[in-house]
Write an enzyme that holds these catalytic residues in place. Structure first.
Site, PDB file in Angstrom:
ATOM      1  N   ASP A 228       0.839  -1.193   0.000  1.00 40.78           N
ATOM      2  CA  ASP A 228       0.000   0.000   0.000  1.00 40.78           C
ATOM      3  C   ASP A 228       0.878   1.248   0.000  1.00 40.78           C
ATOM      4  O   ASP A 228       1.821   1.357   0.795  1.00 40.78           O
ATOM      5  CB  ASP A 228      -0.916   0.009   1.234  1.00 40.78           C
ATOM      6  N   ASN A 236      -2.218  12.619  -4.063  1.00 42.54           N
ATOM      7  CA  ASN A 236      -3.133  12.825  -5.183  1.00 42.54           C
ATOM      8  C   ASN A 236      -3.829  14.182  -5.090  1.00 42.54           C
ATOM      9  O   ASN A 236      -3.981  14.881  -6.094  1.00 42.54           O
ATOM     10  CB  ASN A 236      -4.159  11.698  -5.217  1.00 42.54           C
ATOM     11  N   HIS A 241      -4.386  14.539 -10.051  1.00 35.84           N
ATOM     12  CA  HIS A 241      -4.636  13.144 -10.442  1.00 35.84           C
ATOM     13  C   HIS A 241      -3.650  12.652 -11.496  1.00 35.84           C
ATOM     14  O   HIS A 241      -3.296  11.471 -11.516  1.00 35.84           O
ATOM     15  CB  HIS A 241      -6.071  12.992 -10.953  1.00 35.84           C
ATOM     16  N   ASP A 245      -1.487   9.419 -10.946  1.00 38.09           N
ATOM     17  CA  ASP A 245      -1.444   8.260 -11.843  1.00 38.09           C
ATOM     18  C   ASP A 245      -0.002   7.930 -12.208  1.00 38.09           C
ATOM     19  O   ASP A 245       0.390   6.745 -12.252  1.00 38.09           O
ATOM     20  CB  ASP A 245      -2.247   8.543 -13.111  1.00 38.09           C
ATOM     21  N   GLU A 272      -4.600   2.321  -4.430  1.00 42.98           N
ATOM     22  CA  GLU A 272      -3.150   2.461  -4.282  1.00 42.98           C
ATOM     23  C   GLU A 272      -2.557   1.213  -3.645  1.00 42.98           C
ATOM     24  O   GLU A 272      -1.479   1.243  -3.067  1.00 42.98           O
ATOM     25  CB  GLU A 272      -2.807   3.689  -3.434  1.00 42.98           C
TER      26      GLU A 272
END
Length: 624
Positions: A228, A236, A241, A245, A272
């Site tokens: 994680d 983020n 975003h 990504d 994630e």
């Protein structure tokens, strides 16, 4: 191969010629050269057939050649008679060959026209050799011409229909292929993560089922690792975003490279969260891989300035488990164990790996409930401060207060600090709670001059935050409080890594006038290291030494040694846990600077302390 078939037909034709000479009695008018002339035509037909074979299908070309050659051979005995009636039979039945290439075999139109034309020409040549009346020849020529035209027309219609059938079949084939390709593409999409390109959760579940079935049948142990990304939501939200990504793709690629030499399956298991599945027999091997993943992701040096624990780069937490013999084991248990190990890694401060321990108690719903309440604690006023007085023994005055945080649950009950503070540190909520506590203590006590000094506990996570000093400076300016009236307590028992960035942050805070107190001295393992690396204004000796010293001579000697050690370092000394007069007298005998405990005052809201301080001032004024 085609040429070998041509030369094979030569002896066959010679056999037919010899048979005619022997068994047909009335062949005296047919000359031997005429027979060989027709034989030459038949060989020419075969040669044409092999040329056509290059363009037509081998089977159709062979059929056409066979029919044409059969017609020519059929005409050979017909030429051996002088009777027109006998020749008529041969000639009439010979039209069947023309029907064969056009109707029965339904050959390709061009090939059928060529084959029918050769049959027609062969028949015309046979009429020349037969030397019969022009009327007779004209009648049969007309007959063959009609057969040629009719059968060719029918063949054209059949080929047109066959071509349509071919087109339909071809179209159906293309549609089937496209449908198959679309199905394969949809299958790939259904098991592939669109962002990272690795397997998604559905594919990972399929892989897990395969590994589990093999474990049940062959006892082939395997490990599951859940990875994680720490504080990814903060990343983020702050960077956007698109950068989020990109971060996930970078982490995914690095993770795949780390586990690739081991032949492990890796996939994206959530937003994630990633999953790694591989054949492993020992937990130490799984833990070693998990730690290598942590080091590998940290080495990427992806800047993360919005972490709640102050660490400057993107890191991951990893939970691992290995299959073992357990009664009633299920596949779901493996994932639950890896998830619990991941939870333990997060609770240990993140950027670390943990192997599932079946003896460790699960976090439970209560912890998750408190974590959820911490998110709304400040907006809904669920947290508050209480203050415990600190008495300076030389003057007897209450010269300072320690600010202690309390939290109320939604049902009205209280959560002990020993419960919600570790959860706040694990989730990062301690950052905002800490700023609130500093601001509130400054407003309630210092800006009103209720007391000279307020001590506030600070978490290692707060000290690691790169903007902590700047935020504290802003709070002091906002409340109009001088920094020298604020003391930050560092708990010795906390595993606080003594890193350059932490020491640099403390140095910046000292520039603001902030004083530092070392709390619970003697209970941890880093106290002497901290005393060596930085100067504390006050050292608070843990109450356990005082309570033991009252009833034990050796414990009293130990307490005296600790007091001498701290005093020789030049620090002020505060002893905690003073609960009665006997303990207070013992502390005074050591020449201690300050004391704190229930005998001096219990933690209470500001209002009670204000009333107590006013009453104390009145008593002192009357006694004076």
């Amino acid at each position: 191969m085609a040429r070998s078939g041509l030369w094979l037909a030569v002896p066959v034709y010679l056999l037919f010629v010899v048979t005619d000479l022997i068994f047909i009695p009335d062949v005296s008018h047919v000359t031997i050269p005429a027979r060989f002339f027709i034989g030459g035509i038949s060989l020419l037909v075969l040669e044409i057939q092999f040329s056509l074979q290059r363009r037509a299908g081998e089977l159709e070309a062979t059929c056409a050649a066979a029919v044409v050659l059969g017609c020519i051979v059929w005409l050979v005995p017909a030429l051996g008679t002088v009777h027109a009636e006998a020749f008529s039979y041969y000639a009439a039945y010979g039209a069947i060959f023309m029907m064969g290439v056009n109707l029965f075999f339904s050959l390709e139109f061009g090939l059928a026209i060529a084959s029918s034309g050769l049959i027609f020409v062969s028949f015309l040549l046979s009429l020349i050799v037969f030397h019969y009346s022009p009327t007779y020849c004209m009648a049969f020529t007309t007959f063959y011409l009609c057969c040629f035209v009719f059968t060719s027309y029918v063949n054209w219609k059949l080929n047109k229909e066959r071509f349509n059938v071919f087109l339909n079949a071809r179209e159906a084939e293309l549609q089937q292929r496209q449908a198959t390709e679309r199905g394969e593409a949809l299958l790939r999409l259904s098991i592939t993560d669109s962002l990272t390109g690795m397997e998604n959760r559905r594919a990972a579940d399929i892989r897990l089922k395969q590994f589990w079935d093999r474990w049940r049948e062959e006892r082939a142990a395997f490990a599951v690792l859940l990875v994680d990304v720490d504080f990814f939501k903060k990343y983020n939200d702050y960077y956007g975003h698109q950068e989020g990504d990109h971060c996930l793709v970078t982490v995914a690629n690095a993770l795949a490279d780390i586990v690739a030499p081991l032949g492990a399956t890796v996939g994206r298991y959530g937003g994630e969260e990633f999953i790694v599945i591989l054949d492993v027999e020992h937990g130490a091997d799984a833990l070693g891989l998990a730690e290598a993943i942590c080091r590998g992701i940290e080495a990427l040096d992806i800047v993360h300035a919005q972490r709640l624990d102050g660490f400057p780069h993107v890191t991951v937490s990893v939970g691992a488990t290995v299959t073992r013999e357990v009664v009633g084991a299920k596949l779901e248990n493996v994932i639950n164990e890896a998830d619990r190990a991941l939870y333990s890694a997060k609770a240990s401060g993140r950027n670390c790996a943990r192997l599932f321990d079946p003896n460790e108690l699960p976090g439970g719903d209560a912890s998750e409930n408190i974590a959820a309440i911490l998110k709304i604690a400040l907006p809904q006023n669920l947290v508050s401060l209480v203050y415990q007085p600190i008495q300076y023994l030389e003057t007897g005055e209450i010269g300072a207060y320690e600010a202690l945080m309390r939290m109320q649950l939604l049902d009205g009950s209280n959560s002990p600090p020993s419960v919600f503070i570790p959860i706040a540190e694990r989730t990062g909520a301690i950052i905002d709670l800490g700023y609130w506590a500093i601001r509130t203590a400054c407003r309630e006590l210092l800006s009103r001059d209720v007391v000279e000094t307020v001590s506030i506990n600070v978490s290692p996570i707060q000290l690691r935050a790169p903007t902590f000093a700047a935020q504290v400076a802003a709070i002091l300016a906002e409340t109009g409080v001088s920094g020298h009236r604020v003391a930050f307590e560092i708990t010795e028992g906390v595993d606080l890594e003594i890193r350059p960035d932490v020491l640099s942050g403390i140095h910046d805070l000292k520039k603001l006038g902030i004083k530092f107190w070392l709390d619970d001295f003697g209970t941890g393992f880093a106290g002497l290291s901290w005393l060596r690396l930085m100067e504390f204004e006050t050292v608070k000796i843990d109450k356990s030494f005082l309570h033991d010293a009252v009833n034990s001579t050796s414990a009293r000697v130990l307490l005296e040694d600790i007091v001498d050690l701290v005093r020789n370092r030049g620090h002020k000394i505060l002893i905690e846990g003073v609960e009665d007069d006997e303990q207070l007298d013992l502390v005074k005998s050591f020449g201690i600077d300050a004391v704190q405990g229930y005998h001096i005052g219990r933690p209470a809201p500001l209002l009670k302390h204000s009333m107590a301080m006013i009453a104390g001032r009145r008593r002192r004024q009357l006694s004076a």
